[in-house]
Design a protein around this motif. Structure first.
Motif, PDB file in Angstrom:
ATOM      1  N   ILE A 101      -1.763   1.224 -40.417  1.00  0.00           N
ATOM      2  CA  ILE A 101      -0.631   0.338 -40.689  1.00  0.00           C
ATOM      3  C   ILE A 101      -1.062  -0.711 -41.712  1.00  0.00           C
ATOM      4  CG2 ILE A 101       1.038  -1.268 -39.700  1.00  0.00           C
ATOM      5  CD1 ILE A 101       0.770   0.211 -37.053  1.00  0.00           C
ATOM      6  N   ARG A 150       2.993   0.464 -47.799  1.00  0.00           N
ATOM      7  CA  ARG A 150       3.010  -0.440 -46.667  1.00  0.00           C
ATOM      8  C   ARG A 150       3.784  -1.706 -47.049  1.00  0.00           C
ATOM      9  NH1 ARG A 150       1.694   3.965 -45.114  1.00  0.00           N
ATOM     10  NH2 ARG A 150       0.151   4.412 -43.492  1.00  0.00           N
ATOM     11  N   ARG A 412       8.923   4.151 -38.530  1.00  0.00           N
ATOM     12  CA  ARG A 412       8.827   3.303 -39.713  1.00  0.00           C
ATOM     13  C   ARG A 412      10.245   2.927 -40.143  1.00  0.00           C
ATOM     14  NH1 ARG A 412       4.063   5.856 -43.644  1.00  0.00           N
ATOM     15  NH2 ARG A 412       2.676   6.538 -41.954  1.00  0.00           N
TER      16      ARG A 412
END
Length: 422
Positions: A101, A150, A412
């Motif tokens: 992550i 990300r 996500r």
């Protein structure tokens, strides 16, 4: 590496008459400049299986990218800049810190950063269609690919050369000495140096290919080969074949740190059939050698340090299906809702199954993943280009392969709004 770059540059300058010069069309440092801003709200949550601790992070980021034009003349000069700021909205209470992550780095006390600010600048010089730059770099190549998937962007520091002097041919080379991780403002991620070079070529309207190589000091040497073939049909349908392959050899000291072998070859072949609003895809991926395929992460965390997206393989979703001796199969389907009166909306689902994974416990570890993603991009109006993306993966890994990978459920959710200031 400096000698190699000089030789490449000389050969490229000799080919300048092959295509029209971009530098001769320069409108100047200011007139050709642009400032783009990306607002990104991102959440990744992982509900792990096999006793692993669940992880989740949520943040709001703003990324501003300035690109100047080039001064007029035979040689043009310019400057680029990037500013990034992220605020942690959640991810505390022991749930932050997952390597996959990586929104906000954990401090020494185990707490994630509450906010993060990063800045970078790049000086650039252009002759004809060749650009030499030094400073903050974000390469997007199969052999080194900075992660922009990300909250904030990953970046490097060093020199890069890009040339498009010959029609259809693009050459890239570089020497990088620093890596700035996605989740931190420091540059000391342990990378000593990374050098790379290679080219991509568009043979004709149907066939293109790429060949690259890289060397990460004290870590590994890696080569990449990619081929893409498109066959359109008179009915408007299209067949696409996509081959990607890597060959890696680890440095002996690095292999000893990981307690693994040194060699890996991994490749994938995907066939996609596009029929109106439908895309059907099947793919096969094969890893072989005395270790799995290694990429990404950071040197001070035992990783390679060559970018979090340096895996241009068909079966890479949550799992990369890149274990030692692993083989995997994929079937996927995509739907573009534009043909149903909903332009900007799309859905992709895929199922991937891998076996033959070699670990300390077994020679036939298994894993399988079911991937789903829905995405919508606003087509017009005040919110034009606003993008909403929701992704859900279910990954299961056999207990005998738990030292290679850990299964779970992943969500996500991204909301992104890019806009141009000037």
């Amino acid at each position: 590496m400096k000698k190699e770059l000089s030789l490449i540059a000389l050969s490229l300058f000799a080919a300048i008459p092959a295509v029209a010069s971009q530098q001769s069309d320069s409108q100047g440092f200011i007139d050709d400049s642009h400032l783009n801003v990306l607002l990104r709200n991102a959440y990744i949550g992982r509900d792990y299986q096999q006793g692993a601790q669940d992880r989740a992070e949520w943040g709001q980021g703003i990324i501003a990218i300035y690109q100047s034009g080039y001064t007029e003349g035979v040689i043009g000069f310019g400057v680029d800049g990037i500013a990034q700021y992220g605020v942690r909205l959640d991810g505390g209470r022991g749930r932050s810190g997952a390597g996959g992550i990586d929104f906000f780095k954990q401090e020494d006390d185990g707490r994630a950063k509450s906010d993060l600010a990063k800045f970078g600048a790049t000086a650039k010089m252009r002759i004809a269609n060749t650009v030499l730059s030094y400073g903050t770099q974000r390469p997007e190549l199969p052999i080194i690919n900075s992660d922009a998937s990300r909250l904030l962007f990953e970046s490097y520091t060093g020199a890069m050369l890009n040339s498009k002097e010959i029609d259809g041919l693009e050459i890239n080379a570089g020497y990088l000495t620093d890596e700035q991780r996605k989740s931190d403002d420091r540059h000391d991620s342990g990378l000593k140096s990374l050098s790379f070079g290679g080219a991509s070529y568009q043979f004709n309207d149907q066939l293109s290919g790429a060949l690259y190589a890289s060397h990460v000091e004290d870590v590994l040497n890696k080569q990449y080969l990619g081929l893409n073939f498109k066959q359109p049909f008179s009915t408007g349908q299209q067949l696409v074949l996509d081959f990607n392959g890597y060959n890696s050899r680890l440095d002996q000291g690095y292999a000893n740190e990981l307690n693994t072998g040194r060699s890996n070859s991994i490749w994938s072949l995907a066939a996609s059939y596009i029929w109106d609003i439908h895309t059907f895809k099947v793919a096969y991926q094969q890893s072989s050698g005395s270790t799995g395929y290694h990429y990404g992460s950071y040197r001070d965390r035992g990783g390679v340090g060559d970018g979090g997206n340096t895996i241009w393989l068909a079966n890479s979703y949550w799992s990369d299906f890149n274990g030692e001796d692993e083989r995997s199969w994929q079937a996927s389907y995509g739907l573009d809702f534009a043909g149903l009166g909903l332009p900007g909306l799309s859905w992709t689902t895929a199922y991937v199954r891998g076996d033959n994974i070699k670990t300390a416990e077994t020679s036939n570890g298994k894993e399988h993943e079911w991937f789903n993603q829905v995405q919508y991009q606003v087509q017009d109006g005040p919110a034009k280009d606003l993008k909403l993306k929701l992704r859900y993966s279910v990954l299961r890994v056999s207990n005998s392969a738990s030292d290679y990978n850990v299964g779970g459920n992943e969500i996500r959710a991204y909301v992104e709004y890019p806009f141009n200031v000037f």
